[in-house]
Design an enzyme around this catalytic site. Structure first.
Site, mmCIF file in Angstrom:
data_model
loop_
_atom_site.group_PDB
_atom_site.id
_atom_site.type_symbol
_atom_site.label_atom_id
_atom_site.label_comp_id
_atom_site.label_asym_id
_atom_site.label_seq_id
_atom_site.Cartn_x
_atom_site.Cartn_y
_atom_site.Cartn_z
ATOM 1 N N ASP A 72 -0.245 0.384 13.456
ATOM 2 C CA ASP A 72 0.129 1.681 14.038
ATOM 3 C C ASP A 72 0.432 1.554 15.528
ATOM 4 O O ASP A 72 0.936 2.495 16.137
ATOM 5 C CB ASP A 72 -0.997 2.713 13.818
ATOM 6 C CG ASP A 72 -2.315 2.233 14.405
ATOM 7 O OD1 ASP A 72 -3.205 1.886 13.624
ATOM 8 O OD2 ASP A 72 -2.437 2.176 15.645
ATOM 9 N N GLU A 96 0.735 -8.460 11.524
ATOM 10 C CA GLU A 96 0.643 -7.258 10.677
ATOM 11 C C GLU A 96 1.334 -7.579 9.349
ATOM 12 O O GLU A 96 2.478 -8.021 9.324
ATOM 13 C CB GLU A 96 1.320 -6.089 11.395
ATOM 14 C CG GLU A 96 1.662 -4.902 10.503
ATOM 15 C CD GLU A 96 0.468 -4.318 9.777
ATOM 16 O OE1 GLU A 96 -0.523 -3.956 10.455
ATOM 17 O OE2 GLU A 96 0.524 -4.266 8.514
ATOM 18 N N GLN A 123 0.854 -1.199 0.000
ATOM 19 C CA GLN A 123 0.000 0.000 0.000
ATOM 20 C C GLN A 123 0.889 1.248 0.000
ATOM 21 O O GLN A 123 2.079 1.173 0.319
ATOM 22 C CB GLN A 123 -0.884 0.008 1.242
ATOM 23 C CG GLN A 123 -0.119 -0.178 2.551
ATOM 24 C CD GLN A 123 -0.902 -0.902 3.630
ATOM 25 O OE1 GLN A 123 -2.153 -0.894 3.676
ATOM 26 N NE2 GLN A 123 -0.175 -1.570 4.526
ATOM 27 N N ASP A 174 -8.016 -5.372 13.427
ATOM 28 C CA ASP A 174 -7.857 -3.924 13.270
ATOM 29 C C ASP A 174 -7.176 -3.679 11.925
ATOM 30 O O ASP A 174 -6.012 -3.280 11.837
ATOM 31 C CB ASP A 174 -7.001 -3.393 14.422
ATOM 32 C CG ASP A 174 -6.716 -1.908 14.286
ATOM 33 O OD1 ASP A 174 -5.683 -1.451 14.843
ATOM 34 O OD2 ASP A 174 -7.496 -1.206 13.614
ATOM 35 N N SER A 175 -7.904 -3.991 10.857
ATOM 36 C CA SER A 175 -7.255 -3.929 9.542
ATOM 37 C C SER A 175 -7.798 -2.752 8.735
ATOM 38 O O SER A 175 -8.748 -2.083 9.144
ATOM 39 C CB SER A 175 -7.566 -5.222 8.773
ATOM 40 O OG SER A 175 -8.918 -5.201 8.356
ATOM 41 N N THR A 176 -7.198 -2.559 7.591
ATOM 42 C CA THR A 176 -7.740 -1.594 6.642
ATOM 43 C C THR A 176 -9.058 -2.153 6.102
ATOM 44 O O THR A 176 -9.365 -3.339 6.252
ATOM 45 C CB THR A 176 -6.746 -1.402 5.481
ATOM 46 O OG1 THR A 176 -6.285 -2.698 5.052
ATOM 47 C CG2 THR A 176 -5.552 -0.565 5.905
#
Ligand code: SAM
Length: 292
Positions: free
Chosen positions: A86, A106, A31, A157-159
């Protein structure tokens, strides 16, 4: 001349933030990655042109994604985070002293490295000895999990599942089947399911899958000022007790989460409750499939 970062939230609707300066701009194998210093909201992490988190309001999202499932679980010892590059979610999970082990999977090492450099408050807990980071695809990690490796709480907790982004594989029925099988008895999972005003299909699709594999399924919401429309959802599933009330209290000073907000979060406005199949709002789905 003022510079603005613009996010297209939906056809015909965009959100803009005035940019004081760009702190980082790059591209990983997965990304584009930008860190912006904004005139308001502090610093922001942007992936593939989508706002991920800002230093001014991240406490809301990370407290709600961490503390609702963790405080609804009787004794969470092992936690799996999928995504979360993050570092903000790991920081909140690690505030729970009963948690003995956190595995964070991640896919993009560059996100973690950039966050460490530009978002120090987010990544403040990444040095905690209870935390292990794997750089891999979360769906593949679950598929390859050893039969005896189980987690009490799994947080995704992903995009968003958009375009060709890496987050797509984390919103499929197969993913939820593997996720369910990775939970210990009584296990609980929660996942960010986006802004229902602009992308109602995400929460609808997730709830349909979660209701197939979990004895209890529910949607909860929060205000997240930096997300389009400010009204944001999470979807939770449980192999044991309901997630819509805390079983324990936070023993540290929170900034957003309280037990009352935990309960309130599961009170859905009718328009959202109606759009969630299985009438899952706050309750067990009408059809449950306990296949392992
Ligand atoms: N709070 C944000 C939100 O709600 O959109 C998410 C923030 S976090 C930065 C999202 C992370 O998910 C990113 O670091 C991204 O690399 C990671 N990610 C996306 N797809 C993934 C996958 N399949 N496996 C593991 N991590 C993934």
């Amino acid at each position: 001349m003022a510079v603005w970062f613009r996010e297209e939230a939906a056809p015909g609707h965009a959100v803009e933030w005035q940019v004081r300066r760009s702190l980082f701009s790059g591209r990983s194998d997965f990304q584009t990655i930008d860190v912006l210093e904004l005139e308001s909201f502090g610093r922001a992490l942007v992936l593939d042109g989508i706002m991920q988190t800002t230093t001014d309001d991240e406490f809301i999202y990370h407290e709600m994604l961490a503390h609702v499932p963790l405080l609804a679980h009787p004794a969470p010892r092992r936690v799996l985070i999928i995504g979360g590059g993050d570092g903000g979610l790991a920081r909140e999970v690690l505030r729970h002293q009963e948690v003995r082990s956190v595995v964070m999977v991640e896919i993009d090492r560059m996100v973690v490295e950039v966050a460490k450099k530009f978002l120090p408050a987010h990544t403040a807990a990444l040095g905690d000895l209870r935390l292990v980071i794997h750089y891999a695809d979360g769906a593949a990690f679950l598929r390859g999990l050893a039969p005896n490796e189980r987690f009490d709480v799994i947080l995704v907790d992903s995009t968003d599942p958009e375009g060709n982004g890496p987050g797509n594989g984390l919103y499929t029925p197969e993913f939820y089947r593997h996720l369910r099988n990775a939970l210990s008895p009584g296990g609980i999972f929660a996942q960010q399911t986006g802004t229902p005003f602009f992308n109602p299909e995400v929460v609808q699709r997730v709830v349909k899958s979660v209701a197939e594999f979990f004895a209890w399924a529910g949607v909860y919401w929060s205000v997240v000022p930096s997300y389009p429309g400010g009204f944001f959802t999470f979807t939770a599933g449980s192999l044991g007790s309901a997630v819509d009330a805390p079983r324990r209290e936070a023993t540290w000073p929170t900034v957003w989460y309280t037990g009352a907000i935990h309960r309130l979060a599961f009170s859905l406005p009718p328009y959202l409750a109606r759009s969630v199949p299985y009438a899952v709002a706050n309750g067990a789905p009408t059809s449950v499939n306990h296949q392992r």
